[in-house]
Design a protein around this motif. Structure first.
Motif, PDB file in Angstrom:
ATOM      1  N   CYS A 160       0.881  -1.118  -0.133  1.00 38.65           N
ATOM      2  CA  CYS A 160       0.211  -0.005   0.053  1.00 38.65           C
ATOM      3  C   CYS A 160       0.867   1.229  -0.051  1.00 38.65           C
ATOM      4  O   CYS A 160       0.602   2.088  -0.530  1.00 38.65           O
ATOM      5  CB  CYS A 160      -0.893   0.194   1.244  1.00 38.65           C
ATOM      6  SG  CYS A 160      -2.400  -1.257   1.150  1.00 38.65           S
ATOM      7  N   GLU A 161       2.002   1.318   0.872  1.00 40.12           N
ATOM      8  CA  GLU A 161       2.867   2.447   0.741  1.00 40.12           C
ATOM      9  C   GLU A 161       3.412   2.678  -0.680  1.00 40.12           C
ATOM     10  O   GLU A 161       3.526   3.645  -1.092  1.00 40.12           O
ATOM     11  CB  GLU A 161       4.060   2.097   1.793  1.00 40.12           C
ATOM     12  CG  GLU A 161       5.000   3.290   2.138  1.00 40.12           C
ATOM     13  CD  GLU A 161       5.841   2.932   3.087  1.00 40.12           C
ATOM     14  OE1 GLU A 161       6.883   4.090   3.253  1.00 40.12           O
ATOM     15  OE2 GLU A 161       5.898   1.958   3.534  1.00 40.12           O
ATOM     16  N   GLU A 162       4.091   1.547  -1.237  1.00 41.10           N
ATOM     17  CA  GLU A 162       4.502   1.812  -2.575  1.00 41.10           C
ATOM     18  C   GLU A 162       3.728   2.090  -3.611  1.00 41.10           C
ATOM     19  O   GLU A 162       4.116   2.789  -4.486  1.00 41.10           O
ATOM     20  CB  GLU A 162       5.272   0.307  -2.986  1.00 41.10           C
ATOM     21  CG  GLU A 162       6.245   0.111  -1.892  1.00 41.10           C
ATOM     22  CD  GLU A 162       7.009  -1.565  -2.224  1.00 41.10           C
ATOM     23  OE1 GLU A 162       6.104  -2.070  -3.070  1.00 41.10           O
ATOM     24  OE2 GLU A 162       7.812  -1.930  -1.823  1.00 41.10           O
ATOM     25  N   HIS A 163       2.325   1.874  -3.507  1.00 40.03           N
ATOM     26  CA  HIS A 163       1.324   2.405  -4.366  1.00 40.03           C
ATOM     27  C   HIS A 163       0.557   3.743  -3.962  1.00 40.03           C
ATOM     28  O   HIS A 163      -0.382   4.148  -4.633  1.00 40.03           O
ATOM     29  CB  HIS A 163       0.347   1.252  -4.815  1.00 40.03           C
ATOM     30  CG  HIS A 163       1.039   0.307  -5.697  1.00 40.03           C
ATOM     31  ND1 HIS A 163       0.795   0.077  -7.034  1.00 40.03           N
ATOM     32  CD2 HIS A 163       1.508  -1.175  -5.103  1.00 40.03           C
ATOM     33  CE1 HIS A 163       1.369  -0.960  -7.610  1.00 40.03           C
ATOM     34  NE2 HIS A 163       1.895  -1.709  -6.275  1.00 40.03           N
ATOM     35  N   GLY A 164       1.045   4.050  -3.000  1.00 39.39           N
ATOM     36  CA  GLY A 164       0.756   5.657  -2.705  1.00 39.39           C
ATOM     37  C   GLY A 164      -0.986   5.375  -1.818  1.00 39.39           C
ATOM     38  O   GLY A 164      -1.830   6.232  -2.046  1.00 39.39           O
ATOM     39  N   ILE A 165      -1.075   4.305  -1.548  1.00 36.37           N
ATOM     40  CA  ILE A 165      -2.386   4.040  -0.785  1.00 36.37           C
ATOM     41  C   ILE A 165      -2.521   4.375   0.845  1.00 36.37           C
ATOM     42  O   ILE A 165      -1.546   3.864   1.513  1.00 36.37           O
ATOM     43  CB  ILE A 165      -2.933   2.494  -0.638  1.00 36.37           C
ATOM     44  CG1 ILE A 165      -3.042   2.285  -2.212  1.00 36.37           C
ATOM     45  CG2 ILE A 165      -4.130   2.528  -0.146  1.00 36.37           C
ATOM     46  CD1 ILE A 165      -2.779   0.558  -2.639  1.00 36.37           C
ATOM     47  N   PRO A 166      -3.233   5.374   1.203  1.00 37.06           N
ATOM     48  CA  PRO A 166      -3.214   5.835   2.795  1.00 37.06           C
ATOM     49  C   PRO A 166      -3.272   4.576   3.599  1.00 37.06           C
ATOM     50  O   PRO A 166      -4.384   3.938   3.347  1.00 37.06           O
ATOM     51  CB  PRO A 166      -4.349   6.882   2.718  1.00 37.06           C
ATOM     52  CG  PRO A 166      -4.456   7.236   1.216  1.00 37.06           C
ATOM     53  CD  PRO A 166      -4.326   6.198   0.385  1.00 37.06           C
TER      54      PRO A 166
END
Length: 269
Positions: A160-166
């Protein structure tokens, strides 16, 4: 079901003296204790009584019902028993070595396919992954499910962090997986509807994993899952992680190629 061949079974039966109905020098009590200590199985509990009541028949039934990894551990344990007690089977050196090779072959089997995908790229991540893998490599999935859950939470949060997901630490596994699948679909990274459906199915499965971890693993004072159910869950999780990792590598390479093309550079292969 193990992959023991008829020839291998004959060698094992010969070494362990099973034609008499016995197995080495075990009594009924010591035989039951051996299985409890080696593989946490009740050899007299009814599951292995299909071939008859003797110790040899219980062992034959065990060979038929269980997988290579578990059978390999039992054979290895029986050979170690010979060494520890100085049993006369040790004197048959060539046959003993053949049976050691049989145990080694079976031990190479992985109870959970794709277990090697449970790995990390930081020291902390690697420790969590190693703790999970070791449980399954010891063929103890009932214990490994809790550790695998910890790994999966870290893995999905990283994605999620790598794909910019909060990210919110209170979001459960199903929510993390659902957000990830939604984002990669929006980014056009999935090339087939079937892959999308499989990952959506994994979202539902991971959502159930939180409940299993809290109520059916050694994370708390719980009744643990049956062995085969624990293996099913672990295999499903490991296969999904392997697929996601392969996709992420492919997507990363594609992005690098696009960036290099825009800058007029070549990406080495």
């Amino acid at each position: 079901m193990s992959s023991l061949s008829p020839r291998e079974k004959r060698k094992l039966e010969d070494l362990f003296g099973m034609s008499s109905g016995y197995v080495l020098d075990f009594s009924n009590n010591s035989f039951a204790r051996f299985f409890e200590e080696e593989v946490n199985r009740d050899i007299y509990g009814g599951a292995y009584s299909g071939n008859g009541s003797s110790k040899a028949n219980h062992l034959r039934s065990f060979w038929t019902k269980e997988d290579d990894s578990l059978v390999g551990r039992v054979i290895h344990g029986l050979l170690e028993h010979c060494r520890d007690t100085g049993h006369s089977a040790l004197e048959r050196q060539a046959l003993f070595r053949d049976c050691e090779a049989i145990a080694a072959r079976l031990a190479q089997a992985k109870p959970v396919e794709d277990i090697e995908a449970i790995d990390g790229d930081t020291e902390d991540f690697q420790k969590v992954a190693k703790a999970a893998r070791e449980c399954f490599e010891r063929n103890e999935p009932e214990q490994g499910l809790d550790r695998l859950h910890t790994f999966l939470v870290k893995f999905l949060r990283k994605l999620c962090e790598e794909h910019g997901i909060p990210r919110d630490r209170s979001v459960p596994l199903g929510g993390l997986m659902g957000a990830y699948v939604k984002r990669v679909k929006e980014e056009g990274l999935l090339t087939s509807q079937m892959a999308e459906h499989i990952l959506k199915g994994a979202t539902t499965i991971f959502g159930q994993y939180d409940y299993v971890r809290n109520n059916h693993t050694m994370a708390h004072d719980n009744p643990v899952l049956a062995y085969d159910e624990a293996l099913l869950i672990a295999s499903n999780v490991a296969s999904t992680v392997r697929f996601i990792k392969a996709c992420e590598e492919r997507w990363k390479l594609a992005r690098q190629q696009e960036e290099a093309s825009a800058e007029g550079m070549d990406i080495p292969f």
